[in-house]
Motif scaffolding. Structure first.
Motif, PDB file in Angstrom:
ATOM      1  N   VAL A 181      -9.169  19.594  -6.447  1.00 37.74           N
ATOM      2  CA  VAL A 181      -7.348  19.316  -7.216  1.00 37.74           C
ATOM      3  C   VAL A 181      -8.583  18.800  -8.832  1.00 37.74           C
ATOM      4  CG1 VAL A 181      -6.033  17.961  -7.296  1.00 37.74           C
ATOM      5  CG2 VAL A 181      -6.478  18.825  -5.008  1.00 37.74           C
ATOM      6  N   ARG A 182      -7.493  19.479  -9.479  1.00 43.04           N
ATOM      7  CA  ARG A 182      -8.579  18.488 -10.991  1.00 43.04           C
ATOM      8  C   ARG A 182      -6.782  18.976 -11.411  1.00 43.04           C
ATOM      9  NH1 ARG A 182     -10.204  23.729  -8.907  1.00 43.04           N
ATOM     10  NH2 ARG A 182     -12.905  24.357  -9.329  1.00 43.04           N
ATOM     11  N   SER A 183      -8.103  17.735 -12.495  1.00 41.88           N
ATOM     12  CA  SER A 183      -6.971  16.691 -13.409  1.00 41.88           C
ATOM     13  C   SER A 183      -6.876  15.883 -13.481  1.00 41.88           C
ATOM     14  CB  SER A 183      -6.170  17.563 -13.818  1.00 41.88           C
ATOM     15  OG  SER A 183      -4.684  17.027 -15.369  1.00 41.88           O
ATOM     16  N   SER A 184      -6.656  14.450 -14.020  1.00 43.98           N
ATOM     17  CA  SER A 184      -6.283  13.472 -13.315  1.00 43.98           C
ATOM     18  C   SER A 184      -5.000  13.089 -13.170  1.00 43.98           C
ATOM     19  CB  SER A 184      -6.327  12.182 -14.226  1.00 43.98           C
ATOM     20  OG  SER A 184      -6.136  12.221 -15.494  1.00 43.98           O
ATOM     21  N   LEU A 185      -3.899  14.046 -13.751  1.00 42.27           N
ATOM     22  CA  LEU A 185      -2.535  13.319 -14.110  1.00 42.27           C
ATOM     23  C   LEU A 185      -2.489  14.655 -12.709  1.00 42.27           C
ATOM     24  CD1 LEU A 185      -1.188  13.877 -16.846  1.00 42.27           C
ATOM     25  CD2 LEU A 185      -1.483  11.939 -16.031  1.00 42.27           C
ATOM     26  N   ASN A 186      -2.768  15.193 -11.883  1.00 41.60           N
ATOM     27  CA  ASN A 186      -2.731  16.187 -10.482  1.00 41.60           C
ATOM     28  C   ASN A 186      -3.028  15.442  -9.933  1.00 41.60           C
ATOM     29  OD1 ASN A 186      -1.198  18.036 -12.447  1.00 41.60           O
ATOM     30  ND2 ASN A 186      -2.990  19.706 -12.587  1.00 41.60           N
ATOM     31  N   ILE A 187      -3.914  14.798  -9.510  1.00 48.47           N
ATOM     32  CA  ILE A 187      -4.786  14.230  -8.643  1.00 48.47           C
ATOM     33  C   ILE A 187      -3.753  13.456  -8.339  1.00 48.47           C
ATOM     34  CG2 ILE A 187      -6.227  12.899  -8.440  1.00 48.47           C
ATOM     35  CD1 ILE A 187      -8.605  14.244  -8.849  1.00 48.47           C
ATOM     36  N   ILE A 188      -2.819  12.265  -9.167  1.00 52.47           N
ATOM     37  CA  ILE A 188      -1.901  11.409  -9.026  1.00 52.47           C
ATOM     38  C   ILE A 188      -1.090  12.333  -8.020  1.00 52.47           C
ATOM     39  CG2 ILE A 188      -0.932   9.569  -9.825  1.00 52.47           C
ATOM     40  CD1 ILE A 188      -2.074   9.242 -12.332  1.00 52.47           C
ATOM     41  N   LEU A 189      -0.590  12.898  -8.780  1.00 49.24           N
ATOM     42  CA  LEU A 189       0.830  12.978  -8.089  1.00 49.24           C
ATOM     43  C   LEU A 189       0.084  14.091  -6.746  1.00 49.24           C
ATOM     44  CD1 LEU A 189       2.718  15.015 -11.325  1.00 49.24           C
ATOM     45  CD2 LEU A 189       2.566  13.156 -10.006  1.00 49.24           C
ATOM     46  N   TYR A 190      -0.689  14.698  -6.725  1.00 52.39           N
ATOM     47  CA  TYR A 190      -1.313  14.913  -5.656  1.00 52.39           C
ATOM     48  C   TYR A 190      -1.586  14.413  -4.434  1.00 52.39           C
ATOM     49  CZ  TYR A 190      -4.017  17.738  -1.547  1.00 52.39           C
ATOM     50  OH  TYR A 190      -4.502  18.594  -0.548  1.00 52.39           O
ATOM     51  N   VAL A 191      -1.929  13.178  -4.228  1.00 54.85           N
ATOM     52  CA  VAL A 191      -2.486  11.847  -3.633  1.00 54.85           C
ATOM     53  C   VAL A 191      -0.684  11.412  -2.868  1.00 54.85           C
ATOM     54  CG1 VAL A 191      -2.831   9.605  -3.362  1.00 54.85           C
ATOM     55  CG2 VAL A 191      -4.711  11.253  -4.379  1.00 54.85           C
ATOM     56  N   ASP A 192       0.000  11.577  -4.373  1.00 53.81           N
ATOM     57  CA  ASP A 192       0.827  11.114  -4.015  1.00 53.81           C
ATOM     58  C   ASP A 192       2.229  11.622  -3.100  1.00 53.81           C
ATOM     59  OD1 ASP A 192       3.604   9.232  -4.486  1.00 53.81           O
ATOM     60  OD2 ASP A 192       4.986  10.857  -5.706  1.00 53.81           O
ATOM     61  N   GLU A 193       2.294  12.959  -3.111  1.00 49.68           N
ATOM     62  CA  GLU A 193       2.422  14.083  -2.256  1.00 49.68           C
ATOM     63  C   GLU A 193       1.924  14.303  -1.290  1.00 49.68           C
ATOM     64  OE1 GLU A 193       3.017  17.948  -3.760  1.00 49.68           O
ATOM     65  OE2 GLU A 193       4.571  16.716  -5.437  1.00 49.68           O
ATOM     66  N   ALA A 194       0.713  13.859  -0.681  1.00 55.42           N
ATOM     67  CA  ALA A 194      -0.550  14.135   0.645  1.00 55.42           C
ATOM     68  C   ALA A 194       0.137  13.259   1.799  1.00 55.42           C
ATOM     69  CB  ALA A 194      -1.440  14.793   0.014  1.00 55.42           C
ATOM     70  N   PHE A 195      -0.176  12.466   1.170  1.00 51.93           N
ATOM     71  CA  PHE A 195      -0.203  10.873   1.716  1.00 51.93           C
ATOM     72  C   PHE A 195       1.326   9.966   2.093  1.00 51.93           C
ATOM     73  CE2 PHE A 195      -4.421  11.717   0.311  1.00 51.93           C
ATOM     74  CZ  PHE A 195      -4.873  11.758   1.548  1.00 51.93           C
ATOM     75  N   ALA A 196       1.229   9.623   3.335  1.00 57.49           N
ATOM     76  CA  ALA A 196       2.187   8.616   3.354  1.00 57.49           C
ATOM     77  C   ALA A 196       2.627   7.185   3.112  1.00 57.49           C
ATOM     78  CB  ALA A 196       2.572   8.274   4.881  1.00 57.49           C
ATOM     79  N   GLY A 197       3.751   7.110   2.425  1.00 60.08           N
ATOM     80  CA  GLY A 197       3.798   5.676   0.978  1.00 60.08           C
ATOM     81  C   GLY A 197       5.211   6.238   0.639  1.00 60.08           C
ATOM     82  N   PRO A 198       5.534   5.232  -0.079  1.00 59.68           N
ATOM     83  CA  PRO A 198       6.520   5.227  -0.953  1.00 59.68           C
ATOM     84  C   PRO A 198       5.990   6.182  -1.746  1.00 59.68           C
ATOM     85  CG  PRO A 198       6.115   3.038  -1.061  1.00 59.68           C
ATOM     86  CD  PRO A 198       4.702   3.229   0.303  1.00 59.68           C
ATOM     87  N   SER A 199       7.051   7.086  -2.728  1.00 58.51           N
ATOM     88  CA  SER A 199       6.463   7.985  -3.811  1.00 58.51           C
ATOM     89  C   SER A 199       6.208   7.123  -4.711  1.00 58.51           C
ATOM     90  CB  SER A 199       7.834   8.918  -4.051  1.00 58.51           C
ATOM     91  OG  SER A 199       7.454   9.818  -4.963  1.00 58.51           O
ATOM     92  N   LEU A 200       5.478   7.514  -6.114  1.00 57.75           N
ATOM     93  CA  LEU A 200       5.537   7.150  -7.272  1.00 57.75           C
ATOM     94  C   LEU A 200       6.563   7.946  -8.283  1.00 57.75           C
ATOM     95  CD1 LEU A 200       0.986   7.483  -7.309  1.00 57.75           C
ATOM     96  CD2 LEU A 200       2.737   5.235  -6.956  1.00 57.75           C
TER      97      LEU A 200
ATOM     98  N   TYR B  89       5.060   5.961 -10.703  1.00 53.94           N
ATOM     99  CA  TYR B  89       3.706   7.606 -11.444  1.00 53.94           C
ATOM    100  C   TYR B  89       3.482   6.676 -13.158  1.00 53.94           C
ATOM    101  CZ  TYR B  89       2.196  11.999 -13.522  1.00 53.94           C
ATOM    102  OH  TYR B  89       1.667  12.595 -13.661  1.00 53.94           O
ATOM    103  N   VAL B  90       3.757   6.824 -14.180  1.00 53.78           N
ATOM    104  CA  VAL B  90       4.227   6.459 -15.539  1.00 53.78           C
ATOM    105  C   VAL B  90       2.660   4.838 -15.712  1.00 53.78           C
ATOM    106  CG1 VAL B  90       4.844   5.633 -17.420  1.00 53.78           C
ATOM    107  CG2 VAL B  90       5.907   7.649 -16.416  1.00 53.78           C
TER     108      VAL B  90
END
Length: 114
Positions: free
Chosen positions: A13-32, A93-94
């Motif tokens: 997964v490339r690009s810092s913004l994409n990585i943040i969103l990926y981690v948000d979706e891929a792992f359990a917990g409150p959404s960013l 997220y922001v």
């Protein structure tokens, strides 16, 4: 965008913004990202603004004024939120995107002598 790479499950997964969103979706917990399509679009807009305007300004020799102007816009937007975070009552997220720049802002301050 900071060119970083995350390998998860053998897939890049490339690009810092994409990585943040990926981690948000891929792992359990409150959404960013906030609930609601419009609120999510607004969060993505501000993340892009930070990435395209503030980050870009920090890489330019004449970027001090551009960075200051971008920060003023962000401060105005945060005042309009009337919450402690762009994400509302909790960091979202922001806030993560902006918070990840703190070391760069400190370096820019040291470089520009503010």
């Amino acid at each position: 965008t900071v060119p970083v790479l995350l390998i998860h499950g053998g897939k890049p997964v490339r690009s810092s913004l994409n990585i943040i969103l990926y981690v948000d979706e891929a792992f359990a917990g409150p959404s960013l990202l906030p609930a609601g399509c419009h609120a999510r679009a607004v969060a993505r807009y501000w993340a892009d603004f930070i990435d395209d305007t503030l980050v870009e300004a920090m890489y330019k020799a004449e970027g001090r004024n551009q960075a200051a102007a971008a920060i003023e816009v962000l401060e105005g937007a945060l005042r309009e939120c009337s919450k402690p975070f762009f994400g509302g009552d909790n960091a979202g997220y922001v806030d993560v995107v902006l918070g990840s720049l703190l070391p760069w802002v400190c370096a820019a301050d040291a470089t520009w002598g503010t």
